[in-house]
Design an enzyme around this catalytic site. Structure first.
Site, PDB file in Angstrom:
ATOM      1  CB  CYS A   1       8.385  -1.880  15.424  1.00 37.98           C
ATOM      2  SG  CYS A   1       8.485  -0.277  14.655  1.00 37.98           S
TER       3      CYS A   1
ATOM      4  NE  ARG B   1      10.505   5.041   8.876  1.00 42.65           N
ATOM      5  CZ  ARG B   1       9.346   4.416   9.099  1.00 42.65           C
ATOM      6  NH1 ARG B   1       8.214   4.986   8.725  1.00 42.65           N
ATOM      7  NH2 ARG B   1       9.320   3.236   9.665  1.00 42.65           N
TER       8      ARG B   1
ATOM      9  CG  HIS C   1      13.243  -3.245  14.356  1.00 34.68           C
ATOM     10  ND1 HIS C   1      12.250  -4.053  13.902  1.00 34.68           N
ATOM     11  CD2 HIS C   1      12.736  -1.992  14.303  1.00 34.68           C
ATOM     12  CE1 HIS C   1      11.184  -3.328  13.579  1.00 34.68           C
ATOM     13  NE2 HIS C   1      11.455  -2.077  13.814  1.00 34.68           N
TER      14      HIS C   1
HETATM   15  N1  GLN Z   1       4.462   1.214  10.424  1.00 32.14           N
HETATM   16  C1  GLN Z   1       4.910   1.518  11.719  1.00 32.14           C
HETATM   17  C2  GLN Z   1       5.631   2.848  11.864  1.00 32.14           C
HETATM   18  O1  GLN Z   1       6.242   3.349  10.930  1.00 32.14           O
HETATM   19  C3  GLN Z   1       5.769   0.376  12.189  1.00 32.14           C
HETATM   20  C4  GLN Z   1       7.118   0.289  11.508  1.00 32.14           C
HETATM   21  C5  GLN Z   1       7.893  -0.912  11.940  1.00 32.14           C
HETATM   22  O2  GLN Z   1       7.341  -1.904  12.408  1.00 32.14           O
HETATM   23  N2  GLN Z   1       9.165  -0.857  11.753  1.00 32.14           N
HETATM   24  O3  GLN Z   1       5.582   3.382  12.954  1.00 32.14           O
END
Ligand code: GLN
Length: 272
Positions: free
Chosen positions: A100, A137, A213
Site C-alpha cells: 500500500c 476510499r 493488507h
Molecule cells: N496513504 C495511502 C493511501 O491512502 C496509503 C494507505 C495505506 O497504506 N493503507 O492511499
C-alpha cells in the site's frame, strides 16, 4: 551446510511509521516460517536510526502501509545514501513485499488528497494519486490472480499446479497507474490499483508490491515461502528446497473467504 548455519536478515522498513492494518504480520510470518525450517533469522528495523549499510545487509525487505502524514516523514528520511542502498537492493533482486503506502513511495510520486506531492524513489514505474477527500476510499476484501509471469510460474509450481490466487484486504485512497512495471496480478474481487484497469500491485525484479493488507502473508503462506526460498538461494548461491509445513488452517481460511465472496477458483493445494 545444514540449516542452522544459514541465516536470513529481514529488513523491516520504518516499523513505527509504516505498519497499518496489521502489516507487521508479514514480518512475523516470514520470521516463523524461516525458524520452523531451522534457519537463523534476524529482524532489522530500517528506521530513522538505520544506516545505508544496515539496508545493504538485509536479505528480505518488508514495507507496510502508512498514512499520508507518515509517508511524508518517511520520505524526508529516505534520502541520499539510504535511498541509494534501497534502490540497489531492489535492482539487485533482493526479494521484498511492499504493501500500500510503501509501493506508493517506491514509485515516482504519491499525491495525497490534501497537501504537497510526495516525491518517491522512482524504482517502480508507477504513480499514485489520491483524488481528494470527497472521493471514496478503496476498502474491502481483495482477491487477485497473480499474473506477473515469473512469479506466477514459481507460485504455480509451489501450489502443485494450481493457479496462484492471493486473498487480502485493501484500504487506500490513492489510485495507482502503472507505467512499464508489470502488474502483480489481475483483480478478481475488489478494486486493486485504481478500480478501472483491473490491475493489482506491481512486480519488479523480486519485489512484490500490492494494495493487499490482511496482512498478506498469513493468508497466502506460499508467497512467504517464495520470498524465503528466493532469499536463501540468492544469498548462499545453492539450490534450496524448503521443507513442507502444515498450512491446513491458512488454506481453510482462504477457502472460507473465497466462498464468502462467491469467488470460484481452482482450489489451491500446498506442496504435498
Ligand atoms: N496513504 C495511502 C493511501 O491512502 C496509503 C494507505 C495505506 O497504506 N493503507 O492511499
Amino acid at each position: 551446510m545444514n540449516n542452522q548455519e544459514l541465516e536470513l536478515n529481514i529488513g523491516w522498513l520504518y516499523p513505527r511509521l509504516m505498519s497499518t492494518y496489521g502489516d507487521r504480520g508479514n514480518v512475523i510470518v516470514i520470521e516463523k516460517r524461516t525458524q520452523w525450517r531451522g534457519y537463523k533469522v534476524n529482524i532489522i528495523p530500517l528506521d530513522q536510526s538505520a544506516t545505508a549499510d544496515d539496508i545493504r545487509g538485509v536479505d528480505i525487505i518488508v514495507g507496510g502501509g502508512a498514512q499520508d502524514r507518515q509517508q511524508e516523514i518517511v520520505m524526508r528520511d529516505l534520502q541520499g545514501a539510504k535511498a541509494d542502498a534501497l534502490r540497489d537492493k531492489i535492482e539487485n533482486s533482493t526479494p521484498g513485499v511492499f504493501t500500500c503506502g510503501s509501493p506508493q513511495l517506491l514509485g515516482h510520486y504519491y499525491e495525497p488528497g490534501v497537501g504537497q506531492r510526495i516525491q518517491g524513489l522512482g524504482i517502480l514505474d508507477l504513480v499514485s494519486i489520491h483524488p481528494g477527500e470527497n472521493t471514496c476510499r478503496c476498502i474491502g476484501n481483495l482477491v487477485i490472480e497473480v499474473t506477473a509471469s515469473r512469479l506466477a510460474q514459481d507460485l504455480k509450481e509451489m501450489l502443485g499446479g494450481a493457479t496462484p490466487y492471493l486473498v487480502g484486504f485493501e484500504n487506500h485512497g490513492g489510485r495507482t497507474k502503472l507505467g512499464k512495471t508489470e502488474a502483480l496480478g489481475r483483480v478478481v474481487y475488489g478494486l486493486g490499483n485504481n478500480g478501472e484497469d483491473s490491475t493489482e500491485g506491481a512486480f519488479y525484479q523480486n519485489a512484490i508490491a500490492t494494495y493487499s493488507h490482511g496482512p498478506l502473508l498469513p493468508k497466502n503462506p506460499f508467497v512467504a515461502d517464495w520470498l524465503i526460498q528466493t532469499a536463501l538461494r540468492l544469498k548462499y548461491d545453492q539450490p534450496i528446497s524448503l521443507t513442507s509445513l502444515d498450512d491446513t488452517l491458512a488454506m481453510q481460511g482462504r477457502e472460507a473467504m473465497l466462498q464468502r465472496l462467491n469467488v470460484s477458483i481452482t482450489p489451491a493445494v500446498v506442496r504435498a
